[in-house]
Design a protein around this motif. Sequence first.
Motif, PDB file in Angstrom:
ATOM      1  N   LYS A 133      43.834  19.837  26.661  1.00 23.66           N
ATOM      2  CA  LYS A 133      44.518  18.747  26.268  1.00 23.66           C
ATOM      3  C   LYS A 133      45.777  18.599  26.856  1.00 23.66           C
ATOM      4  CE  LYS A 133      42.958  18.639  21.222  1.00 23.66           C
ATOM      5  NZ  LYS A 133      43.643  18.885  19.991  1.00 23.66           N
ATOM      6  N   ARG A 134      46.191  19.812  27.532  1.00 20.14           N
ATOM      7  CA  ARG A 134      47.331  19.921  28.523  1.00 20.14           C
ATOM      8  C   ARG A 134      46.817  19.748  30.124  1.00 20.14           C
ATOM      9  NH1 ARG A 134      51.972  22.963  26.827  1.00 20.14           N
ATOM     10  NH2 ARG A 134      52.258  23.417  24.730  1.00 20.14           N
ATOM     11  N   GLY A 135      45.632  19.548  30.323  1.00 19.45           N
ATOM     12  CA  GLY A 135      45.164  19.349  31.529  1.00 19.45           C
ATOM     13  C   GLY A 135      44.846  20.865  32.309  1.00 19.45           C
ATOM     14  N   ILE A 136      44.688  21.765  31.585  1.00 17.01           N
ATOM     15  CA  ILE A 136      44.451  23.189  32.176  1.00 17.01           C
ATOM     16  C   ILE A 136      43.103  23.559  31.762  1.00 17.01           C
ATOM     17  CG2 ILE A 136      45.207  25.477  31.829  1.00 17.01           C
ATOM     18  CD1 ILE A 136      47.999  24.511  30.922  1.00 17.01           C
ATOM     19  N   ALA A 137      42.187  23.698  32.707  1.00 15.81           N
ATOM     20  CA  ALA A 137      40.860  24.241  32.411  1.00 15.81           C
ATOM     21  C   ALA A 137      40.727  25.807  32.437  1.00 15.81           C
ATOM     22  CB  ALA A 137      39.777  23.629  33.756  1.00 15.81           C
ATOM     23  N   VAL A 138      40.179  26.435  31.469  1.00 14.94           N
ATOM     24  CA  VAL A 138      40.132  27.754  31.240  1.00 14.94           C
ATOM     25  C   VAL A 138      38.860  28.384  31.670  1.00 14.94           C
ATOM     26  CG1 VAL A 138      40.373  29.758  29.606  1.00 14.94           C
ATOM     27  CG2 VAL A 138      42.005  27.602  29.467  1.00 14.94           C
ATOM     28  N   THR A 139      38.802  29.180  32.467  1.00  9.94           N
ATOM     29  CA  THR A 139      37.379  29.988  33.009  1.00  9.94           C
ATOM     30  C   THR A 139      37.535  31.463  32.593  1.00  9.94           C
ATOM     31  OG1 THR A 139      37.058  28.297  34.612  1.00  9.94           O
ATOM     32  CG2 THR A 139      35.792  30.120  34.918  1.00  9.94           C
ATOM     33  N   THR A 140      36.557  31.983  32.139  1.00 13.29           N
ATOM     34  CA  THR A 140      36.390  33.458  31.801  1.00 13.29           C
ATOM     35  C   THR A 140      35.458  33.960  32.755  1.00 13.29           C
ATOM     36  OG1 THR A 140      36.945  33.023  29.620  1.00 13.29           O
ATOM     37  CG2 THR A 140      36.329  35.291  30.172  1.00 13.29           C
ATOM     38  N   ILE A 141      35.670  35.086  33.627  1.00 14.28           N
ATOM     39  CA  ILE A 141      34.636  35.659  34.416  1.00 14.28           C
ATOM     40  C   ILE A 141      34.301  37.086  34.007  1.00 14.28           C
ATOM     41  CG2 ILE A 141      34.316  36.631  36.801  1.00 14.28           C
ATOM     42  CD1 ILE A 141      35.314  33.433  36.633  1.00 14.28           C
ATOM     43  N   PHE A 142      33.014  37.377  33.977  1.00 15.77           N
ATOM     44  CA  PHE A 142      32.349  38.774  33.612  1.00 15.77           C
ATOM     45  C   PHE A 142      31.708  39.278  34.729  1.00 15.77           C
ATOM     46  CE2 PHE A 142      32.544  35.658  30.041  1.00 15.77           C
ATOM     47  CZ  PHE A 142      33.040  36.355  29.005  1.00 15.77           C
ATOM     48  N   PRO A 143      32.581  39.970  35.507  1.00 14.87           N
ATOM     49  CA  PRO A 143      31.886  40.781  36.810  1.00 14.87           C
ATOM     50  C   PRO A 143      31.053  41.972  36.256  1.00 14.87           C
ATOM     51  CG  PRO A 143      34.531  40.540  37.009  1.00 14.87           C
ATOM     52  CD  PRO A 143      33.873  40.379  35.453  1.00 14.87           C
ATOM     53  N   GLY A 144      30.108  42.199  37.021  1.00 15.43           N
ATOM     54  CA  GLY A 144      29.265  43.491  36.970  1.00 15.43           C
ATOM     55  C   GLY A 144      30.199  44.544  37.864  1.00 15.43           C
ATOM     56  N   PRO A 145      29.274  45.734  38.395  1.00 12.20           N
ATOM     57  CA  PRO A 145      29.880  46.455  39.237  1.00 12.20           C
ATOM     58  C   PRO A 145      30.423  45.899  40.460  1.00 12.20           C
ATOM     59  CG  PRO A 145      27.712  47.305  38.350  1.00 12.20           C
ATOM     60  CD  PRO A 145      27.898  45.827  37.958  1.00 12.20           C
ATOM     61  N   VAL A 146      31.410  46.188  40.789  1.00 12.43           N
ATOM     62  CA  VAL A 146      32.016  45.793  42.167  1.00 12.43           C
ATOM     63  C   VAL A 146      32.598  46.788  43.016  1.00 12.43           C
ATOM     64  CG1 VAL A 146      33.807  44.248  43.308  1.00 12.43           C
ATOM     65  CG2 VAL A 146      32.878  43.695  40.934  1.00 12.43           C
ATOM     66  N   ARG A 147      32.349  46.855  44.455  1.00 13.95           N
ATOM     67  CA  ARG A 147      32.487  47.806  45.149  1.00 13.95           C
ATOM     68  C   ARG A 147      34.168  47.958  45.600  1.00 13.95           C
ATOM     69  NH1 ARG A 147      28.993  48.690  50.557  1.00 13.95           N
ATOM     70  NH2 ARG A 147      27.418  48.021  48.811  1.00 13.95           N
ATOM     71  N   THR A 148      34.779  48.690  44.645  1.00 15.29           N
ATOM     72  CA  THR A 148      36.271  48.626  44.759  1.00 15.29           C
ATOM     73  C   THR A 148      36.611  50.157  44.892  1.00 15.29           C
ATOM     74  OG1 THR A 148      36.927  48.353  42.531  1.00 15.29           O
ATOM     75  CG2 THR A 148      36.643  46.502  43.878  1.00 15.29           C
ATOM     76  N   ALA A 149      37.971  50.416  45.155  1.00 18.55           N
ATOM     77  CA  ALA A 149      38.310  51.944  44.978  1.00 18.55           C
ATOM     78  C   ALA A 149      38.698  52.121  43.397  1.00 18.55           C
ATOM     79  CB  ALA A 149      39.912  51.957  45.642  1.00 18.55           C
ATOM     80  N   HIS A 150      38.983  51.255  42.731  1.00 24.10           N
ATOM     81  CA  HIS A 150      39.150  51.285  41.279  1.00 24.10           C
ATOM     82  C   HIS A 150      37.728  51.724  40.597  1.00 24.10           C
ATOM     83  CE1 HIS A 150      39.357  49.893  37.099  1.00 24.10           C
ATOM     84  NE2 HIS A 150      40.789  50.272  36.861  1.00 24.10           N
ATOM     85  N   ALA A 151      36.877  50.961  40.934  1.00 20.22           N
ATOM     86  CA  ALA A 151      35.653  51.303  40.497  1.00 20.22           C
ATOM     87  C   ALA A 151      34.905  52.693  40.734  1.00 20.22           C
ATOM     88  CB  ALA A 151      34.393  50.384  40.842  1.00 20.22           C
TER      89      ALA A 151
END
Length: 256
Positions: free
Chosen positions: A167-185
Amino acid sequence: MKRWHRAMVTGAASGIGLALCEKLILQGVEVIAIDVNNVKLQKNFDSNLLKYIDINLVNSKSVNKLIEQLKNIGKCDLIIHNAGISATGKFEEIDPKAYENLIRLNAGFPMQASIAMARENCYADNTNLIFISSLSHATGYPGASVYGASKDAIAIFAKSIRKPFAKRGIAVTTIFPGPVRTAHAERHAPKGASAEKRMMPEEVAIRILNAASRNAKTLHPGGVAKITGFLGKIAPNFMTKLMRKIIYDKLDRAVW
């Protein structure tokens, strides 16, 4: 793809956050990059499109500091809450303080910041607001239960604010990533786990921006994420047992 004017990305110094900053700057988008480590950003970017803000998002005053900075910079039409930390291992072996920090960073900050930015009119017209949850939302995460809970919380929060924010003109999206090749992972992966099948952060970043461009409600980036998310819905007991077998049973140390 939608053209944004100014984006804010948390957890911008590495992994998916860094990849998002790179893609956006190449598109000519002004990027407010938020992290406690700007070494990579300063090395990789020599652009007047980049504004770096050093904020420790675990700090209780981080939201107030962010709002003050944004008031000086201007409104954003793309916000990506990407910053996150984990704690893996046997539950009782992990420092309770690590859990407090994890919940604050992964769930508390993005929730409070999202509401504060709305209250202080920090969103531009037709804004995209992106939350990075986790595939654990569909499967559980034995060996990283508090991490999974924090990412589950942010998914429910995003779902709950979607209509009122629209209603404020803000579109909300949620991302559900699987395994990603990062140093954190890599740091939190079980011993002997292979990184070859993990998606590259650059590919995840492209998929996130495409999803935001079409105002998608959710995104499971890649085949593995889609299949795992689907199986988590139709066979939750099977997926929980599988996650325990491939992750929890192989954890040989506590990491936070």
